[in-house]
Motif scaffolding. Sequence first.
Motif, PDB file in Angstrom:
ATOM      1  N   ASN A   1      -1.861   4.525  11.728  1.00 20.21           N
ATOM      2  CA  ASN A   1      -3.085   5.249  12.053  1.00 20.21           C
ATOM      3  C   ASN A   1      -4.066   5.206  10.874  1.00 20.21           C
ATOM      4  OD1 ASN A   1      -2.626   7.458  10.212  1.00 20.21           O
ATOM      5  ND2 ASN A   1      -1.256   8.383  11.713  1.00 20.21           N
ATOM      6  N   THR A   2      -5.277   5.671  11.091  1.00 22.76           N
ATOM      7  CA  THR A   2      -6.332   5.587  10.091  1.00 22.76           C
ATOM      8  C   THR A   2      -5.979   6.320   8.804  1.00 22.76           C
ATOM      9  OG1 THR A   2      -7.979   5.393  11.843  1.00 22.76           O
ATOM     10  CG2 THR A   2      -8.780   6.047   9.686  1.00 22.76           C
ATOM     11  N   THR A   3      -5.470   7.529   8.907  1.00 23.73           N
ATOM     12  CA  THR A   3      -5.129   8.303   7.708  1.00 23.73           C
ATOM     13  C   THR A   3      -4.049   7.601   6.906  1.00 23.73           C
ATOM     14  OG1 THR A   3      -5.708  10.347   8.845  1.00 23.73           O
ATOM     15  CG2 THR A   3      -4.338  10.548   6.879  1.00 23.73           C
ATOM     16  N   GLU A   4      -3.008   7.156   7.579  1.00 20.61           N
ATOM     17  CA  GLU A   4      -1.921   6.449   6.905  1.00 20.61           C
ATOM     18  C   GLU A   4      -2.434   5.158   6.268  1.00 20.61           C
ATOM     19  OE1 GLU A   4       2.544   4.714   7.856  1.00 20.61           O
ATOM     20  OE2 GLU A   4       1.254   5.309   9.526  1.00 20.61           O
ATOM     21  N   PHE A   5      -3.275   4.427   6.993  1.00 23.49           N
ATOM     22  CA  PHE A   5      -3.858   3.195   6.466  1.00 23.49           C
ATOM     23  C   PHE A   5      -4.626   3.477   5.176  1.00 23.49           C
ATOM     24  CE2 PHE A   5      -7.691   0.465   6.328  1.00 23.49           C
ATOM     25  CZ  PHE A   5      -7.084  -0.758   6.090  1.00 23.49           C
TER      26      PHE A   5
ATOM     27  N   ALA B   1     -11.246   1.954   7.973  1.00 26.14           N
ATOM     28  CA  ALA B   1     -10.982   3.152   7.163  1.00 26.14           C
ATOM     29  C   ALA B   1     -11.561   4.414   7.779  1.00 26.14           C
ATOM     30  CB  ALA B   1     -11.522   2.964   5.745  1.00 26.14           C
ATOM     31  N   ASN B   2     -12.715   4.297   8.457  1.00 23.38           N
ATOM     32  CA  ASN B   2     -13.307   5.510   9.036  1.00 23.38           C
ATOM     33  C   ASN B   2     -12.911   5.723  10.494  1.00 23.38           C
ATOM     34  OD1 ASN B   2     -15.103   4.058  10.723  1.00 23.38           O
ATOM     35  ND2 ASN B   2     -16.757   4.134   9.226  1.00 23.38           N
TER      36      ASN B   2
ATOM     37  N   VAL C   1      -7.122  -0.379  13.142  1.00 24.94           N
ATOM     38  CA  VAL C   1      -6.591  -1.235  12.080  1.00 24.94           C
ATOM     39  C   VAL C   1      -5.750  -2.324  12.750  1.00 24.94           C
ATOM     40  CG1 VAL C   1      -5.156  -1.331  10.015  1.00 24.94           C
ATOM     41  CG2 VAL C   1      -6.502   0.728  10.495  1.00 24.94           C
ATOM     42  N   PRO C   2      -6.103  -3.597  12.536  1.00 25.85           N
ATOM     43  CA  PRO C   2      -5.318  -4.666  13.174  1.00 25.85           C
ATOM     44  C   PRO C   2      -3.930  -4.781  12.550  1.00 25.85           C
ATOM     45  CG  PRO C   2      -7.048  -5.598  11.784  1.00 25.85           C
ATOM     46  CD  PRO C   2      -7.237  -4.114  11.781  1.00 25.85           C
ATOM     47  N   ASP C   3      -3.027  -5.320  13.321  1.00 27.03           N
ATOM     48  CA  ASP C   3      -1.640  -5.468  12.853  1.00 27.03           C
ATOM     49  C   ASP C   3      -1.545  -6.273  11.567  1.00 27.03           C
ATOM     50  OD1 ASP C   3      -0.674  -3.962  14.933  1.00 27.03           O
ATOM     51  OD2 ASP C   3      -0.184  -5.698  16.192  1.00 27.03           O
ATOM     52  N   TYR C   4      -2.354  -7.321  11.440  1.00 29.84           N
ATOM     53  CA  TYR C   4      -2.253  -8.144  10.230  1.00 29.84           C
ATOM     54  C   TYR C   4      -2.684  -7.369   8.992  1.00 29.84           C
ATOM     55  CZ  TYR C   4      -7.317  -9.133  10.095  1.00 29.84           C
ATOM     56  OH  TYR C   4      -8.684  -9.022  10.005  1.00 29.84           O
TER      57      TYR C   4
ATOM     58  N   SER D   1      -2.400  -4.072   8.564  1.00 34.80           N
ATOM     59  CA  SER D   1      -1.290  -3.157   8.299  1.00 34.80           C
ATOM     60  C   SER D   1      -0.147  -3.885   7.611  1.00 34.80           C
ATOM     61  CB  SER D   1      -0.769  -2.543   9.600  1.00 34.80           C
ATOM     62  OG  SER D   1      -1.752  -1.763  10.216  1.00 34.80           O
ATOM     63  N   ALA D   2       0.146  -5.092   8.081  1.00 35.03           N
ATOM     64  CA  ALA D   2       1.237  -5.879   7.490  1.00 35.03           C
ATOM     65  C   ALA D   2       0.931  -6.230   6.034  1.00 35.03           C
ATOM     66  CB  ALA D   2       1.473  -7.143   8.305  1.00 35.03           C
TER      67      ALA D   2
END
Length: 73
Positions: free
Chosen positions: A2-6, A38-39, A44-47, A49-50
């Motif tokens: 999720n956005t916060t975790e990202f 970020a906002n 957030v795309p999977d790539y 995040s990876a």
Amino acid sequence: MNTTEFNERASAALGGRGWMTRLSAITGVHYATVKRWANGSMPVPDYASAIVELLEVVPEALRPSRFLKPPRA
């Protein structure tokens, strides 16, 4: 991710201030796109995040120079 975790994990993995600029260079996407992730205005795309997950486990000494925080002037 999720956005916060990202935001929290990307900031920690990329050295805090300026992390969006560094992630933009790493992923090859425009800074505005990273800012949208970020906002929360774009998912957030999977790539992305990876990449963040991989950066968490790769020591800074082994990362390419464009991944690192530039020295302060």
